[in-house]
Write a protein that holds these residues in place. Structure first.
Motif, short mmCIF file in Angstrom:
data_model
loop_
_atom_site.label_atom_id
_atom_site.label_comp_id
_atom_site.label_asym_id
_atom_site.label_seq_id
_atom_site.Cartn_x
_atom_site.Cartn_y
_atom_site.Cartn_z
N PRO A 1 33.93 1.20 -17.12
CA PRO A 1 33.94 0.48 -15.84
C PRO A 1 35.34 0.48 -15.23
N GLU A 2 35.39 0.29 -13.92
CA GLU A 2 36.66 0.23 -13.21
C GLU A 2 36.61 -0.90 -12.20
N ALA A 3 37.76 -1.20 -11.60
CA ALA A 3 37.81 -2.28 -10.61
C ALA A 3 37.06 -1.86 -9.35
N VAL A 4 36.11 -2.68 -8.94
CA VAL A 4 35.27 -2.38 -7.78
C VAL A 4 35.29 -3.58 -6.84
N ASP A 5 35.41 -3.32 -5.54
CA ASP A 5 35.36 -4.37 -4.52
C ASP A 5 33.92 -4.55 -4.07
N LEU A 6 33.32 -5.69 -4.35
CA LEU A 6 31.93 -5.95 -3.96
C LEU A 6 31.76 -5.90 -2.44
N CYS A 7 32.75 -6.31 -1.71
CA CYS A 7 32.65 -6.28 -0.24
C CYS A 7 32.55 -4.84 0.26
N ALA A 8 33.35 -3.92 -0.33
CA ALA A 8 33.30 -2.52 0.07
C ALA A 8 31.95 -1.91 -0.27
N VAL A 9 31.43 -2.21 -1.47
CA VAL A 9 30.11 -1.69 -1.86
C VAL A 9 29.04 -2.20 -0.90
N ALA A 10 29.10 -3.48 -0.56
CA ALA A 10 28.10 -4.04 0.35
C ALA A 10 28.20 -3.41 1.74
N ARG A 11 29.41 -3.23 2.27
CA ARG A 11 29.56 -2.63 3.59
C ARG A 11 29.02 -1.20 3.63
N ASP A 12 29.36 -0.41 2.57
CA ASP A 12 28.88 0.98 2.55
C ASP A 12 27.36 1.05 2.45
N THR A 13 26.78 0.17 1.65
CA THR A 13 25.32 0.19 1.48
C THR A 13 24.61 -0.23 2.77
N VAL A 14 25.09 -1.29 3.39
CA VAL A 14 24.47 -1.77 4.63
C VAL A 14 24.60 -0.72 5.73
N ALA A 15 25.78 -0.08 5.84
CA ALA A 15 25.97 0.95 6.86
C ALA A 15 25.03 2.13 6.63
N GLY A 16 24.79 2.50 5.37
CA GLY A 16 23.91 3.62 5.09
C GLY A 16 22.45 3.33 5.38
N LEU A 17 22.03 2.06 5.23
CA LEU A 17 20.63 1.70 5.42
C LEU A 17 20.33 1.11 6.80
N PHE A 18 21.34 0.87 7.60
CA PHE A 18 21.11 0.22 8.90
C PHE A 18 20.21 1.07 9.80
#
Length: 464
Positions: A314-331
């Motif tokens: 595992p590595e350091a992950v920003d939950l906000c960045a993951v959420a933004r990328d996912t929402v943008a892809g599914l919008f």
């Protein structure tokens, strides 16, 4: 989805019980040998002590009786009132009756006053023997060694000889010492025979106990070896089964990944041909089927990526960045379906340790599942929660669909499980939520489902 794990068994080293029984067996042999050796030495010492005590008593009785009866020894240690033939007769009787082989009389300076053999007459011997015996007033006896006996009395053959020192009162009341050598061969035989019989009986008991314990330990060793062999065989079979299962799972993973990749091209072609069709009910139905099929292929690819990333750290992950990328892809998908997606996240980063691609797949599955079940015109809410003193960071996805009954919430994350209610006739393969649970578990998180707090619907939470 996880590969079964068979814990390894180290069959190279014997089990502790096997080593213990071997040590007990060695200890039993050593203790028995020491017991028998000690008993043999003890019986030799007992024979010697009993013989010496018997010789002391016999010498004491003989000298006292002879001196009182005949007044044999004068002030110079000579046999009084007896000529040579009479003296020889007395000692012949002493040799026959008391088995006295030699008699010496010593004065207080250790000078030999009388020697029946005549070899040491007038010589001086160790004065310590004379002084010690005279002061103690008690006789002292010892058995001569075979070497000493052969040197001094070899002419008598194979005999046992005891040397006795006795305090002696001679003429004038002076104390001197008599040194006698007694043949104790006939006396020692019954003593030795009795002691040896007792030793033989004790040795038989010891050997019987040894044999019994030896048999018990041998049986225990055989049983443990058999058990160990069975355990090793079971381990071999388990290893073979684990290898077979691992090979089968690897083959299944390769097939899933290959099939998913191979299906993407036909799906793209099919999607393009459906788009060329005239608008109408048939096109709408085919378009929905293509969307569902594409979703299944995406889930299969997610499983393949999940299995491929098992050993990734595992590595350091920003939950906000993951959420933004996912929402943008599914919008765009949400807009096409007549729904919307709303993202609520802190201004700063919310960091966790996880696999970023796997975490994106998990959130994507939750949002797609919410879009399928929330009614048209409603909003799917995605929230990034910061950690607090009592709870860690979390990703929350809420919809306004029919929700999940409380009795079914324990089943919803099982593979291929499908609820009774489906959004606009769109059926799923039942893999999405199972993938979410697996990803959460592999990233040190947990996933749960509850009711939407602001109305009907479900709320899924991935908590770190």
């Amino acid at each position: 989805m996880a590969e079964p794990d068979v814990p390894p068994l180290d069959v190279a080293e014997p089990e502790p019980g096997l080593r213990r029984d071997r040590l007990l067996l060695i200890l039993l042999v050593v203790v028995t040998t020491l017991a028998l050796g000690g008993g043999w030495l003890g019986q030799q010492a007992l024979v010697r002590d009993m013989t010496e005590a018997f010789a002391e008593q016999r010498a004491l009785d003989f000298t006292e009786a002879t001196a009182d009866a005949l007044n044999l020894i004068d002030a110079q240690g000579r046999l009084a009132d007896l000529d040579e033939p009479e003296r020889a007769a007395v000692f012949a009787y002493a040799q026959k009756a008391a088995h006295i082989l030699r008699l010496l009389v010593l004065d207080q300076q250790g000078k030999v006053l009388l020697d029946t053999d005549g070899e040491s007459l007038g010589q001086t011997v160790d004065q310590m023997v004379v002084v010690g015996t005279a002061r103690s007033g008690t006789p002292h006896a010892r058995l001569l060694s075979p070497k000493q006996t052969a040197a001094a009395f070899g002419a008598y053959g194979a005999i046992e000889v005891a040397e006795i020192h006795m305090p002696l009162v001679v003429g004038g009341g002076r104390t001197s010492v008599a040194e006698l050598y007694l043949d104790v061969t006939d006396d020692i035989r019954p003593i030795r025979a009795g002691v040896q019989q007792a030793f033989a009986a004790a040795a038989a008991v010891v050997l019987a106990g040894f044999a019994l314990n030896f048999a018990i330990l041998l049986r225990s060793l055989r049983v443990r070896r058999q058990r160990y062999a069975q355990l090793a065989d079971l381990h071999r079979q388990a290893e073979e089964a684990r290898a077979a299962v691992a090979a089968m799972l690897a083959q299944q993973r390769r097939f899933t990944a290959n099939a998913a990749h191979e299906l993407r091209t036909p799906l793209a072609v099919l999607r393009a041909r459906v788009a060329e069709m005239a608008a109408g009910q048939a096109r709408a139905i085919l378009d929905g089927d293509v969307v569902r099929l594409a979703r299944v292929v995406d889930q299969l690819l997610a499983i393949a990526r999940l299995e491929a990333g098992q050993g990734m750290a595992p590595e350091a992950v920003d939950l906000c960045a993951v959420a933004r990328d996912t929402v943008a892809g599914l919008f765009p998908l949400a807009l096409k379906a007549g729904r919307s997606i709303e993202l609520t996240a802190p201004a700063g980063a919310v960091m966790v340790q996880a696999q970023p691609h796997a975490l994106g797949d998990a959130l994507r599955n939750l949002v797609e599942n919410a879009l399928r079940f929330t009614p048209p015109g409603s909003t799917v809410a995605v929230t990034v929660e910061e950690g607090t003193a009592i709870a860690g960071p979390a990703l929350v996805v809420r919809d306004h669909g029919p929700g999940i009954p409380e009795g079914q919430r324990s089943q919803v994350f099982e593979p291929f499980w499908r609820g009774a209610g489906q959004g606009e006739g769109e059926g799923g393969a039942g893999l999405g939520l199972a993938i979410v649970r697996e990803i959460a578990a592999r990233n040190g998180a947990s996933v749960s489902v509850g009711d939407c707090p602001d109305g009907p619907g479900a709320a899924f939470r991935i908590a770190f």
